[in-house]
Design a protein around this motif. Structure first.
Motif, short mmCIF file in Angstrom:
data_model
loop_
_atom_site.label_atom_id
_atom_site.label_comp_id
_atom_site.label_asym_id
_atom_site.label_seq_id
_atom_site.Cartn_x
_atom_site.Cartn_y
_atom_site.Cartn_z
N SER A 1 0.81 -1.29 0.00
CA SER A 1 0.11 0.02 0.02
C SER A 1 1.02 1.21 0.02
O SER A 1 0.58 2.35 -0.72
N PHE A 2 1.91 1.25 0.90
CA PHE A 2 2.70 2.50 0.79
C PHE A 2 3.31 2.86 -0.64
O PHE A 2 3.35 4.07 -1.04
N THR A 3 3.84 1.78 -1.30
CA THR A 3 4.50 2.07 -2.54
C THR A 3 3.21 2.24 -3.50
O THR A 3 3.34 3.18 -4.36
N LEU A 4 2.28 1.64 -3.49
CA LEU A 4 0.89 1.82 -4.27
C LEU A 4 0.57 3.31 -4.32
O LEU A 4 0.32 3.89 -5.24
N LEU A 5 0.35 3.83 -2.87
CA LEU A 5 -0.13 5.11 -2.91
C LEU A 5 1.10 6.31 -3.59
O LEU A 5 0.46 7.16 -4.05
N ALA A 6 2.24 5.85 -3.12
CA ALA A 6 3.33 6.79 -3.88
C ALA A 6 3.31 6.85 -5.21
O ALA A 6 3.33 7.97 -5.61
N VAL A 7 3.20 5.93 -6.00
CA VAL A 7 3.17 5.51 -7.35
C VAL A 7 1.83 6.34 -7.96
O VAL A 7 1.88 6.82 -9.15
N ARG A 8 0.67 6.15 -7.38
CA ARG A 8 -0.45 6.60 -7.61
C ARG A 8 -0.45 8.08 -7.50
O ARG A 8 -0.91 8.90 -8.49
N ARG A 9 0.16 8.68 -6.51
CA ARG A 9 0.21 10.16 -6.61
C ARG A 9 1.33 10.84 -7.78
O ARG A 9 1.00 11.96 -7.87
N ALA A 10 2.11 9.91 -8.10
CA ALA A 10 3.01 10.24 -8.97
C ALA A 10 2.21 10.04 -10.64
O ALA A 10 2.92 10.74 -11.76
N GLY A 11 1.22 9.93 -10.39
CA GLY A 11 0.09 9.84 -11.80
C GLY A 11 -0.13 8.49 -12.44
O GLY A 11 -0.77 8.48 -13.26
N LEU A 12 0.44 7.45 -11.81
CA LEU A 12 -0.08 6.15 -12.48
C LEU A 12 -1.32 5.49 -12.21
O LEU A 12 -1.97 5.86 -11.34
N ASP A 13 -2.03 5.01 -13.18
CA ASP A 13 -3.17 4.30 -12.83
C ASP A 13 -3.06 3.24 -12.19
O ASP A 13 -1.93 2.63 -11.83
N PHE A 14 -4.37 2.81 -11.64
CA PHE A 14 -4.11 1.78 -10.51
C PHE A 14 -3.37 0.50 -11.08
O PHE A 14 -2.80 -0.07 -10.20
N ARG A 15 -4.00 0.05 -12.31
CA ARG A 15 -3.43 -1.32 -12.66
C ARG A 15 -1.59 -1.33 -12.83
O ARG A 15 -0.91 -2.19 -12.36
#
Length: 173
Positions: free
Chosen positions: A82-96
């Motif tokens: 989750s920590f990594t997922l949230l960080a890269v989502r903030r960078a603009g990546l789509d969820f998948r």
């Protein structure tokens, strides 16, 4: 810029590589110990939150040792990813794509930490039967994290130096 996720092979315009001297992530040179330690602390934070929460819940509910460990390990992976997922989502990546990056970045690191930490807990006499108020409960848990950090950091250094593990995430920081 090409994403460093070798499994997804997708591109993302907002990707930035902030590799400093000695921190090349494409396998050109080894990663620094500082970079490896930072990646390990990142993983350890998610693991620790999840595992402590799982151990506290399982112990408080008086679950058996196996059920408590399964919950703790599951939550360690959930929080770690989750920590990594949230960080890269903030960078603009789509969820998948973000999920693929998180899985590529953290799976080996979290797995090693969980094996080491839970192994130490299982092998520490009395730790599996200790309660939340017992010093042994916390000593085994936190001592396991310390040993897991020492074992996982060189693995992360090796992986980052080859463009794997946390190197995948560095493209988005």
């Amino acid at each position: 810029m090409k994403v460093m996720d070798h499994t997804a092979h997708q591109t993302h315009g907002a990707a930035h590589n902030h590799a400093g001297p000695g921190e090349h992530h494409g396998g050109q040179a080894g990663a620094s110990w500082g970079t490896a330690a930072k990646a390990t602390v990142h993983c350890l934070t998610g693991c620790a939150i999840g595992e402590i929460l799982g151990m506290v819940i399982g112990t408080a509910l008086m679950w058996g040792n196996v059920s408590t460990m399964i919950l703790a390990v599951t939550l360690a992976f959930v929080f770690g990813y989750s920590f990594t997922l949230l960080a890269v989502r903030r960078a603009g990546l789509d969820f998948r794509t973000a999920l693929k990056v998180a899985l590529a970045a953290d799976t080996v690191s979290i797995a090693i930490m969980e094996l080491v930490d839970n192994g130490i807990i299982a092998l520490t006499p009395g730790a599996m039967d200790a309660h939340l108020g017992d010093g042994l409960f916390w000593a085994a848990l936190l001592g396991g994290f310390a040993v897991a950090f020492l074992i996982t950091t060189p693995v992360n250094k090796w992986m980052i130096g080859r463009g794997k593990g946390h190197a995948v995430v560095h493209a988005y920081h």
